[in-house]
Scaffold this active site. Structure first.
Site, PDB file in Angstrom:
ATOM      1  N   GLN A  96      82.125  44.424  39.449  1.00 60.19           N
ATOM      2  CA  GLN A  96      80.701  44.212  39.719  1.00 60.19           C
ATOM      3  C   GLN A  96      79.992  45.564  39.648  1.00 60.19           C
ATOM      4  O   GLN A  96      80.491  46.548  40.196  1.00 60.19           O
ATOM      5  CB  GLN A  96      80.511  43.582  41.099  1.00 60.19           C
ATOM      6  CG  GLN A  96      79.076  43.170  41.409  1.00 60.19           C
ATOM      7  CD  GLN A  96      78.934  42.629  42.824  1.00 60.19           C
ATOM      8  OE1 GLN A  96      79.554  43.128  43.755  1.00 60.19           O
ATOM      9  NE2 GLN A  96      78.114  41.609  43.000  1.00 60.19           N
ATOM     10  N   THR A 130      84.057  45.227  46.350  1.00 57.64           N
ATOM     11  CA  THR A 130      85.424  44.694  46.291  1.00 57.64           C
ATOM     12  C   THR A 130      85.474  43.443  45.421  1.00 57.64           C
ATOM     13  O   THR A 130      86.422  42.685  45.448  1.00 57.64           O
ATOM     14  CB  THR A 130      85.925  44.427  47.731  1.00 57.64           C
ATOM     15  OG1 THR A 130      85.926  45.671  48.441  1.00 57.64           O
ATOM     16  CG2 THR A 130      87.357  43.906  47.776  1.00 57.64           C
ATOM     17  N   HIS A 131      84.438  43.226  44.617  1.00 54.41           N
ATOM     18  CA  HIS A 131      84.331  41.993  43.852  1.00 54.41           C
ATOM     19  C   HIS A 131      84.980  42.136  42.485  1.00 54.41           C
ATOM     20  O   HIS A 131      84.297  42.226  41.460  1.00 54.41           O
ATOM     21  CB  HIS A 131      82.871  41.574  43.767  1.00 54.41           C
ATOM     22  CG  HIS A 131      82.264  41.428  45.128  1.00 54.41           C
ATOM     23  ND1 HIS A 131      81.003  41.848  45.463  1.00 54.41           N
ATOM     24  CD2 HIS A 131      82.799  40.933  46.273  1.00 54.41           C
ATOM     25  CE1 HIS A 131      80.770  41.601  46.739  1.00 54.41           C
ATOM     26  NE2 HIS A 131      81.841  41.052  47.260  1.00 54.41           N
ATOM     27  N   THR A 132      86.291  42.170  42.497  1.00 57.41           N
ATOM     28  CA  THR A 132      87.066  42.200  41.266  1.00 57.41           C
ATOM     29  C   THR A 132      87.296  40.768  40.796  1.00 57.41           C
ATOM     30  O   THR A 132      87.471  39.859  41.609  1.00 57.41           O
ATOM     31  CB  THR A 132      88.414  42.892  41.485  1.00 57.41           C
ATOM     32  OG1 THR A 132      89.130  42.167  42.490  1.00 57.41           O
ATOM     33  CG2 THR A 132      88.230  44.311  41.973  1.00 57.41           C
ATOM     34  N   ASN A 171      82.432  38.707  35.292  1.00 54.33           N
ATOM     35  CA  ASN A 171      81.802  38.855  36.605  1.00 54.33           C
ATOM     36  C   ASN A 171      80.312  38.552  36.471  1.00 54.33           C
ATOM     37  O   ASN A 171      79.582  39.273  35.804  1.00 54.33           O
ATOM     38  CB  ASN A 171      82.000  40.270  37.158  1.00 54.33           C
ATOM     39  CG  ASN A 171      81.735  40.323  38.648  1.00 54.33           C
ATOM     40  OD1 ASN A 171      80.748  39.783  39.126  1.00 54.33           O
ATOM     41  ND2 ASN A 171      82.630  40.949  39.385  1.00 54.33           N
TER      42      ASN A 171
END
Length: 588
Positions: free
Chosen positions: A347, A514-516, A554
């Protein structure tokens, strides 16, 4: 030699959000379920009790709720010409650990993706032409539509007690909500969060500029609430300790505050903690899983046979476990073939700081999902034709609680050391706020996950290797959206402001989000995806893989709302389709 245990109907690997949802749905269907969690047991009491849980140094700086990188990590490089090196300390993103996983330390920001996102490749080609998508960009349509997921979005929101104002109910635009959102069946279960001073300033400025601000949907519950499982949740007190902390009020939705109290009373459910799954076991055909092998905290190895294996760990761990177990074909960037490890994405974040001599904000009040936000430059809500890039960002002003160790945003030109720096921090600490931009990252052929040939963990298994960098498309998108955030800041007439563009190359060191996503992506073609539309492995039909690894790219908005919706979607497929007729649910 591993000790073989009594067989169960289903074994779950990892007990965070998706593990809890699957465990509840399968036990309700009559299955005996064992969940195996690598970390320790955690519950609201005593682990999240105040004042202990408000220890910024322990939880926010030293990452007490996160995975211990000294025991297990991954390696990283920007491209195939570099040698990947192990990550020794988490920085860019923070994998969770223990019961509840990352769902314990999330902010509670709870979104749905736009309908166009689910058919992104087709959408851009139809609006801008086939040549608009550049060579090497591997964005893909999802094999599921927004309309199909809507009931499951709704169900997860009501489980969490999500607070917000709908923008579109059954196709009718609602005043005060997000007019760009897809149609929803009904209103949020709880009213939106309160507005802080800086949120109101952002709201007024963006309305004056013709934009469409709305209060961020929040799973930090705004009033006492009993969810459909009969679990009571408290009301958020805006303490400012959400991100990287557990919630002592049971107000932030997590496995602990929504499902665990029910599951722990269910004789069909067993939770084993401090147990590390090392592989999914397959039979001689390599087409059926027979269970998992794990090692407990005393180093003893066990084999847990099961009819169903559900991978519910963090994005990176699910991908690695599939690779270690020989499930699916590992992605090869040279050929573009293989589904496991493909389309890893992240992100994009950037920010603008606004500083006011004559205004005082309360930096100690806030919640993880207390923000004013707008989607006017998100998804395809604006004309991309003259801009030449794909994707967008949502812009927001957050009141998350500005923890004193972490928050020291100073205007450009201020002293960076000594007495002058201290005076500057003292002056600007409560006279500053940030307009943040969180944007999409498109899937690229050269961004992927595989197994590292050089480094192994303590069990002798190869570490996961991440190869990732920001593309020109994503950096162009981020600059454009950051400049729009700067326009809004200027409209508020600050005394000083700073612009923090996101620049390449991607660095694993500073925290970003932390938006993998990606790595176990869902798709309609077995040669370019790891799982089908029901999150079922194409190659081993009694293995299902949950989480944001299923996302083909994403989309910009934070992932948890869609992760929860997909978990309910997959649970429905398992209980209503698979159990009646085990085998592949999708045939090509």
């Amino acid at each position: 030699m591993a000790t073989k245990l009594k067989s169960v109907d289903a074994v779950i690997v990892g007990f965070g959000w998706t593990g809890a949802v699957l465990a509840r749905e399968l036990t309700k269907a009559g299955l005996n379920v064992v969940a195996i969690e690598r970390g320790g047991m955690r519950d609201t009491t005593p682990e999240f009790s105040a004042p202990m849980i408000h220890d910024e140094l322990r939880f926010a700086i030293r990452h007490d709720l996160m995975q211990d990188a000294s025991r297990e990590t991954l390696t990283f490089r920007n491209n195939v010409n570099q040698t990947a090196l192990p990550i020794r300390r988490w920085g860019s993103f923070l994998p969770g650990n223990g019961v509840g996983g990352a769902g314990v330390h999330w902010n509670g920001q709870h979104y749905r993706f736009a309908p166009s996102e689910f058919r992104i490749r087709s959408h851009y080609q139809e609006r801008y032409g086939k040549k608009f998508i550049p060579e090497g960009m591997t964005i893909q349509d999802w094999p599921v539509t927004y309309d199909e997921l809507e009931p499951y979005y709704d169900r997860f929101e009501y489980l969490c007690g999500t607070a917000g104002k709908a923008g579109n109910i059954k196709g009718v635009i609602q005043q005060g909500g997000n007019p760009f959102e897809g149609p929803r069946a009904r209103e949020y279960p709880n009213p939106a969060m309160k507005r802080s001073f800086q949120m109101k300033m952002f709201e007024d400025a963006t309305r004056e500029m013709g934009f469409h601000p709305y209060v961020q949907p929040s799973s930090d519950v705004t009033q006492p609430y009993t969810n459909p499982e009969g679990v009571d949740m408290g009301s958020c007190v805006y303490c400012g300790f959400c991100e990287r902390f557990g919630c002592e009020m049971s107000a932030k939705a997590s496995a602990q505050s929504t499902l665990l109290p029910v599951l722990l009373k269910d004789p069909k459910f067993e939770l084993r903690t401090l147990s590390h799954v090392t592989k999914v076991n397959l039979d001689s055909t390599r087409k059926k899983a027979t269970g998992v092998t794990y090692v407990d905290s005393q180093g003893r190895e066990f084999e847990q046979p099961a009819d169903l294996v559900l991978l519910c760990a963090f994005v990176l761990h699910n991908a690695r476990l599939m690779m270690l177990s020989g499930i699916g074909r590992i992605y090869d960037p040279k050929t573009g073939k293989g589904g496991v490890g493909r389309n890893y994405a992240y992100q994009m974040s950037s920010s603008v700081t606004a500083h006011f001599n004559d205004k005082v904000f309360n930096p100690f009040m806030g919640a993880g999902a207390c923000a004013m936000i707008m989607d006017d430059f998100n998804y395809d809500n604006f004309d991309h034709g003259p801009l030449g890039f794909i994707g967008g960002s949502y812009l927001c002003v957050e009141s998350k609680g500005q923890r004193p160790i972490d928050f020291r945003n100073l205007p450009p030109g201020e002293p960076r050391w000594g007495k002058g720096w201290k005076q500057s921090v003292s002056h600007w600490y409560n006279r500053t706020f940030v307009i943040a931009a969180f944007g999409s990252v498109t899937a690229q052929r050269g961004n992927y996950l595989d197994l590292d040939p050089n480094y192994k963990d303590g069990f002798g298994n190869p570490l996961l290797r991440m190869t990732f960098d920001f593309s020109k498309n994503d950096l162009d998108m981020s600059k454009y959206c950051t400049d729009r955030a700067a326009d809004i800041a200027k409209h508020m007439n600050p005394d000083k402001m700073g612009i923090n563009y996101r620049k390449g190359p991607y660095s694993i060191v500073p925290y970003q989000t932390t938006h993998t996503t990606g790595g176990t992506m869902m798709g309609a073609d077995p040669s370019t995806s790891a799982v089908n539309r029901y999150l079922q492995s194409w190659d081993v039909s009694n293995v299902f893989v949950m989480g944001a690894g299923a996302f083909p790219q994403n989309p910009s908005h934070n992932p948890t709302g869609t992760v929860g919706a997909l978990a309910y979607w997959a649970a429905d497929a398992i209980t209503k389709k698979y159990l009646k007729s085990p085998g592949r649910l999708v045939h090509t």
